[in-house]
Design a protein around this motif. Structure first.
Motif, PDB file in Angstrom:
ATOM      1  N   TYR A  96      -1.096   0.320  -3.544  1.00 32.81           N
ATOM      2  CA  TYR A  96      -2.277   1.168  -3.355  1.00 32.81           C
ATOM      3  C   TYR A  96      -1.966   2.326  -2.579  1.00 32.81           C
ATOM      4  N   ARG A  97      -1.422   2.070  -1.460  1.00 33.39           N
ATOM      5  CA  ARG A  97      -0.990   3.391  -0.637  1.00 33.39           C
ATOM      6  C   ARG A  97       0.481   3.274  -0.486  1.00 33.39           C
ATOM      7  N   ALA A  98       1.082   4.327  -0.876  1.00 37.54           N
ATOM      8  CA  ALA A  98       2.500   4.543  -0.966  1.00 37.54           C
ATOM      9  C   ALA A  98       3.057   4.845   0.577  1.00 37.54           C
ATOM     10  N   PRO A  99       4.310   4.450   0.861  1.00 37.24           N
ATOM     11  CA  PRO A  99       4.634   4.365   2.132  1.00 37.24           C
ATOM     12  C   PRO A  99       4.538   5.644   3.030  1.00 37.24           C
ATOM     13  N   ASP A 100       3.928   5.475   4.130  1.00 36.46           N
ATOM     14  CA  ASP A 100       3.580   6.712   4.955  1.00 36.46           C
ATOM     15  C   ASP A 100       3.776   6.222   6.264  1.00 36.46           C
ATOM     16  N   ASP A 101       4.074   7.537   7.270  1.00 34.23           N
ATOM     17  CA  ASP A 101       4.093   7.375   8.527  1.00 34.23           C
ATOM     18  C   ASP A 101       2.776   7.302   9.325  1.00 34.23           C
ATOM     19  N   GLY A 104       4.403   8.028  15.545  1.00 37.12           N
ATOM     20  CA  GLY A 104       4.516   7.396  16.910  1.00 37.12           C
ATOM     21  C   GLY A 104       4.391   6.013  16.953  1.00 37.12           C
ATOM     22  N   ILE A 105       3.933   5.376  15.866  1.00 42.39           N
ATOM     23  CA  ILE A 105       3.792   4.146  15.582  1.00 42.39           C
ATOM     24  C   ILE A 105       4.508   3.353  14.608  1.00 42.39           C
ATOM     25  N   GLY A 106       4.815   3.897  13.467  1.00 41.26           N
ATOM     26  CA  GLY A 106       5.606   3.102  12.676  1.00 41.26           C
ATOM     27  C   GLY A 106       5.413   3.608  11.249  1.00 41.26           C
ATOM     28  N   ARG A 107       5.656   2.802  10.314  1.00 42.10           N
ATOM     29  CA  ARG A 107       5.700   3.205   8.865  1.00 42.10           C
ATOM     30  C   ARG A 107       4.897   2.151   8.017  1.00 42.10           C
ATOM     31  N   PHE A 108       4.088   2.245   7.080  1.00 41.51           N
ATOM     32  CA  PHE A 108       3.341   1.360   6.493  1.00 41.51           C
ATOM     33  C   PHE A 108       3.000   1.700   5.058  1.00 41.51           C
ATOM     34  N   ALA A 109       2.463   0.660   4.251  1.00 49.25           N
ATOM     35  CA  ALA A 109       2.410   0.932   2.946  1.00 49.25           C
ATOM     36  C   ALA A 109       1.296  -0.361   2.733  1.00 49.25           C
ATOM     37  N   ILE A 110       0.013  -0.078   1.638  1.00 49.62           N
ATOM     38  CA  ILE A 110      -0.529  -0.970   1.232  1.00 49.62           C
ATOM     39  C   ILE A 110      -0.464  -1.337  -0.095  1.00 49.62           C
ATOM     40  N   ALA A 111      -0.337  -2.706  -0.370  1.00 51.49           N
ATOM     41  CA  ALA A 111       0.067  -3.179  -1.525  1.00 51.49           C
ATOM     42  C   ALA A 111      -0.851  -4.417  -2.025  1.00 51.49           C
ATOM     43  N   ALA A 112      -0.547  -4.985  -3.312  1.00 50.37           N
ATOM     44  CA  ALA A 112      -1.437  -5.940  -3.846  1.00 50.37           C
ATOM     45  C   ALA A 112      -0.353  -6.815  -4.704  1.00 50.37           C
ATOM     46  N   ASP A 113      -0.438  -8.291  -4.603  1.00 45.64           N
ATOM     47  CA  ASP A 113       0.465  -8.993  -5.393  1.00 45.64           C
ATOM     48  C   ASP A 113       0.042  -8.969  -6.808  1.00 45.64           C
ATOM     49  N   PRO A 114       0.781  -9.723  -7.650  1.00 45.05           N
ATOM     50  CA  PRO A 114       0.506  -9.663  -9.003  1.00 45.05           C
ATOM     51  C   PRO A 114      -0.913 -10.091  -9.408  1.00 45.05           C
ATOM     52  N   ASP A 115      -1.521 -10.908  -8.767  1.00 46.37           N
ATOM     53  CA  ASP A 115      -3.005 -11.459  -9.039  1.00 46.37           C
ATOM     54  C   ASP A 115      -4.083 -10.273  -8.369  1.00 46.37           C
ATOM     55  N   GLY A 116      -3.620  -9.412  -7.614  1.00 45.17           N
ATOM     56  CA  GLY A 116      -4.553  -8.382  -6.817  1.00 45.17           C
ATOM     57  C   GLY A 116      -4.901  -8.589  -5.249  1.00 45.17           C
ATOM     58  N   ALA A 117      -4.668  -9.807  -4.784  1.00 48.40           N
ATOM     59  CA  ALA A 117      -4.699 -10.085  -3.220  1.00 48.40           C
ATOM     60  C   ALA A 117      -4.056  -9.028  -2.418  1.00 48.40           C
ATOM     61  N   VAL A 118      -4.622  -8.010  -1.862  1.00 45.76           N
ATOM     62  CA  VAL A 118      -4.236  -7.157  -1.165  1.00 45.76           C
ATOM     63  C   VAL A 118      -3.630  -7.463   0.126  1.00 45.76           C
ATOM     64  N   PHE A 119      -2.403  -6.795   0.639  1.00 48.96           N
ATOM     65  CA  PHE A 119      -1.953  -7.052   2.053  1.00 48.96           C
ATOM     66  C   PHE A 119      -0.961  -5.737   2.305  1.00 48.96           C
ATOM     67  N   GLY A 120      -0.777  -5.572   3.606  1.00 52.91           N
ATOM     68  CA  GLY A 120       0.007  -4.503   4.184  1.00 52.91           C
ATOM     69  C   GLY A 120       1.385  -4.726   4.395  1.00 52.91           C
TER      70      GLY A 120
END
Length: 258
Positions: A96-101, A104-120
């Motif tokens: 849902y959110r492509a990897p981004d910086d 000063g903190i770190g790098r993240f992305a927002i994803a979902a598993d094949p059923d749709g449960a969201v995690f980072g």
């Protein structure tokens, strides 16, 4: 214990009323909220007796455009966020959110598993701080997935993060509650959701010292109990609730007066 790939490292509440949510969790859990001081949109930090617990923010415009309701999300450590994001897609999940910086903190992305449960996904800069042990009052103690298909979800997360299948608990008509973990420790549980469950989604349980007092505080401060105190293994009880803005929250703890 040092943070490694596949460990939960952060939690975040997106809400429609930051001030109201901060007041609710302060009253119920004793958390303190303070501005992070980071540039850009306001980002608050929840702390428990001086130790950071989670982040707090308004629902971003892109998520609001998808009609995302107030919700809690968890972030899992990734050795390489970009590589893990590509693996999510390869395994049938979605980004849902492509990897981004975060400067000063770190790098993240927002994803979902094949059923749709969201995690980072998250990789911090510098040495990661030690995380409080499970069972520390005021901190997340359990991570539960209400999956579209628990067996399929475990296979997905095992390939992505190296999580291991641990004990399975027979819950009768509700099916098997499958524990998962890593490094010899249980991280949480997964179950195939029933029709009356919210989901597919992750639910995060905060450790408390008195489950009945916590339930009373939830109700007294504008929350709604959706699962009354229910006993679970280990002489513990759990509740689930909606905070005043509608985010699903959960707590686990003993019943000292029972």
């Amino acid at each position: 214990m040092a943070v490694t790939h596949g460990d939960f490292v952060w939690y975040e509440l997106m809400t429609t009323d930051v001030k109201g949510a901060a007041a609710f969790y302060a009253a119920v859990l004793g958390w303190e909220a303070a501005d992070s001081g980071m540039p850009g949109p306001a980002y608050m930090l929840f702390s428990n007796k001086g130790a950071l617990v989670a982040g707090l923010m308004d629902i971003p415009p892109d998520a609001a455009a998808r009609n995302t309701p107030p919700n809690w999300s968890g972030f899992v450590a990734a050795d390489d966020v970009d590589a893990s994001a590509a693996e999510v897609t390869r395994l049938g999940g979605k980004i849902y959110r492509a990897p981004d910086d975060i400067p000063g903190i770190g790098r993240f992305a927002i994803a979902a598993d094949p059923d749709g449960a969201v995690f980072g996904l998250f990789k911090g800069q510098g040495e990661a701080p030690e995380m409080p042990g499970l069972g520390t009052p005021g901190h997340i103690a359990w991570r539960e997935l209400h999956a579209g298909d628990a067996a399929g979800a475990l296979a997905f997360y095992s390939k992505l993060f190296g999580w291991e299948k641990r004990e399975g608990l027979d819950m009768g008509p509700m099916g098997v509650y499958q524990l998962y973990g890593k490094k010899g420790a249980d991280y949480g549980g997964m179950m195939t959701r029933t029709e009356d469950m919210c989901g597919p989604m992750w639910v995060y349980y905060v450790q408390v010292e008195d489950i009945d007092e916590t339930a009373r505080r939830v109700a007294a401060n504008g929350g709604t109990i959706t699962l009354e105190p229910m006993e679970v293994p280990g002489e513990m009880w759990v509740i689930q609730a909606r905070d005043p803005q509608g985010a699903l929250t959960a707590m686990v703890g003993p019943r000292p007066r029972s």
